[in-house]
Motif scaffolding. Structure first.
Motif, mmCIF file in Angstrom:
data_model
loop_
_atom_site.group_PDB
_atom_site.id
_atom_site.type_symbol
_atom_site.label_atom_id
_atom_site.label_comp_id
_atom_site.label_asym_id
_atom_site.label_seq_id
_atom_site.Cartn_x
_atom_site.Cartn_y
_atom_site.Cartn_z
ATOM 1 N N VAL A 1 0.949 -1.219 0.092
ATOM 2 C CA VAL A 1 -0.046 0.016 0.138
ATOM 3 C C VAL A 1 1.201 1.360 0.017
ATOM 4 C CG1 VAL A 1 -1.598 1.483 1.539
ATOM 5 C CG2 VAL A 1 -2.015 -1.051 1.090
ATOM 6 N N MET A 2 1.854 1.094 0.833
ATOM 7 C CA MET A 2 2.930 2.401 0.579
ATOM 8 C C MET A 2 3.312 2.489 -0.449
ATOM 9 S SD MET A 2 2.176 3.606 3.684
ATOM 10 C CE MET A 2 3.102 5.038 3.634
ATOM 11 N N ARG A 3 3.672 1.446 -1.048
ATOM 12 C CA ARG A 3 4.489 1.746 -2.498
ATOM 13 C C ARG A 3 3.600 2.239 -3.581
ATOM 14 N NH1 ARG A 3 7.495 -2.840 -0.822
ATOM 15 N NH2 ARG A 3 6.029 -4.573 -1.346
ATOM 16 N N THR B 1 -6.832 5.617 3.194
ATOM 17 C CA THR B 1 -7.439 6.696 2.801
ATOM 18 C C THR B 1 -6.791 7.291 1.882
ATOM 19 O OG1 THR B 1 -8.513 6.622 5.113
ATOM 20 C CG2 THR B 1 -8.806 8.690 3.765
ATOM 21 N N HIS B 2 -5.362 7.759 1.927
ATOM 22 C CA HIS B 2 -4.601 8.262 1.067
ATOM 23 C C HIS B 2 -4.681 7.808 -0.388
ATOM 24 C CE1 HIS B 2 -2.452 10.499 4.214
ATOM 25 N NE2 HIS B 2 -1.932 11.050 3.335
ATOM 26 N N LEU B 3 -4.614 6.563 -0.303
ATOM 27 C CA LEU B 3 -4.618 5.682 -1.470
ATOM 28 C C LEU B 3 -5.860 5.934 -2.331
ATOM 29 C CD1 LEU B 3 -2.699 3.781 -3.059
ATOM 30 C CD2 LEU B 3 -4.040 1.688 -2.118
ATOM 31 N N THR C 1 -8.821 10.473 -7.087
ATOM 32 C CA THR C 1 -9.798 11.601 -7.440
ATOM 33 C C THR C 1 -9.377 13.032 -7.157
ATOM 34 O OG1 THR C 1 -10.905 11.487 -5.302
ATOM 35 C CG2 THR C 1 -11.682 9.946 -6.943
ATOM 36 N N ILE C 2 -8.134 13.140 -6.973
ATOM 37 C CA ILE C 2 -7.981 14.460 -6.411
ATOM 38 C C ILE C 2 -7.892 15.405 -7.858
ATOM 39 C CG2 ILE C 2 -5.488 14.138 -7.132
ATOM 40 C CD1 ILE C 2 -4.773 16.084 -5.038
#
Length: 296
Positions: free
Chosen positions: A35-37, A239-241, A246-247
């Protein structure tokens, strides 16, 4: 005691090690690392960055990280336009990082009440850089507390002067969305991002990112992160992912809606003024539109 899953730690001997167990999601789990990658890859794409360090404590955490790694024992110059750019001075002083810091403060324009403030004239900033020859220049792209904007041309001239004396330019990019403007494009070496703001957009998470060239991020910045235990919790990471997907759509829709509201309220008989930077009625409309096509 035997393990619940025979495929993971069948004898139950490694249960107390966060390194070897996958029973719970933690920062050492293979799933979480993936996920972090993914977050790092998306952030690099969104911010057009060579490398990214994800931080768990918001933009100020990022400011602290870069200040402690690059300002220690160095001559520094701070462009101060409000409370958040004052934090550069607070971090430097509280950590006793350097005894020599030149501060270029925003200046009041006129004698009216209230009078607007504008950044220190760029010619004065360039002259100070040439005179003091700092090793690091700290500046806010958009001052979070006061909304004071450094126009693109301002940042470009400041960066050119800084690079001419061998200095790094570290920009607080917390309030500037990459959808409309980004400090790296103007010459900043490192940009500090608050993902709590436009990346999330719904106040659900606390996070940040430090964007820059690989030699600076992979070296000094990631070393600081590892030594201080800067690991994001799994839910915030997820949540970041999802938010990064959609940013662009969200920021453009928010900016369009905000402009329409400002336009509808402008000239209302019960209002003395409407202040929205990119609306033609704003006193600094030309400055705002030189920075970005929309105020967000």
């Amino acid at each position: 005691m035997p393990a619940l899953l025979n495929s993971v730690d069948p004898e139950g001997l490694e249960e107390f090690s966060v390194v070897f167990t996958d029973r719970s999601l933690n920062h050492m789990s293979a799933v979480f690392q993936e996920v972090m990658r993914d977050i790092s890859t998306l952030l690099k794409d969104v911010y057009n960055a060579d490398a990214v360090a994800v931080v768990p404590g918001g933009g100020t955490y990022g400011m602290e990280a870069v200040a402690r790694q690059f300002a220690r024992g160095a001559e520094v110059l701070v462009v101060r336009n409000g409370w958040f750019s004052y934090r550069w001075s607070q971090i430097i002083e509280s950590g006793d990082l350097t005894g020599n810091a030149t501060v270029m403060k925003a200046q009041m324009q006129g004698n009216s009440t209230p009078a607007p403030f504008a950044p220190s004239p760029i010619d004065d900033v360039v002259k100070a850089i040439e005179t003091h020859k700092p090793q690091v220049v700290f500046a806010p792209h958009v001052e979070t507390s006061a909304g004071v904007i450094l126009p693109d041309d301002y940042i470009k001239q400041m960066a050119e002067a800084a690079h001419a004396v061998g200095a790094l330019v570290l920009a607080d990019d917390a309030m500037a969305t990459p959808v409309f403007s980004y400090a790296k494009e103007c010459g900043a070496d490192i940009a500090i991002i608050s993902t709590t703001k436009h990346v999330d957009g719904q106040g659900r998470m606390l996070g940040g990112a430090i964007c820059g060239p690989k030699e600076l991020i992979r070296g000094p910045v990631e070393a600081y992160m590892k030594h201080t235990g800067g690991a994001m919790n799994p839910f915030t990471a997820w949540t970041h992912l999802k938010a990064l997907e959609t940013i662009d759509l969200r920021v453009r829709a928010q900016a369009d809606a905000a402009y329409k509201i400002a336009d509808a309220l402008n000239g209302h008989p019960k209002l003395s003024a409407v202040r929205y930077p990119t609306h033609p009625s704003h006193p600094q409309h030309a400055l705002a539109t030189s920075h970005a096509p929309s105020a967000g």
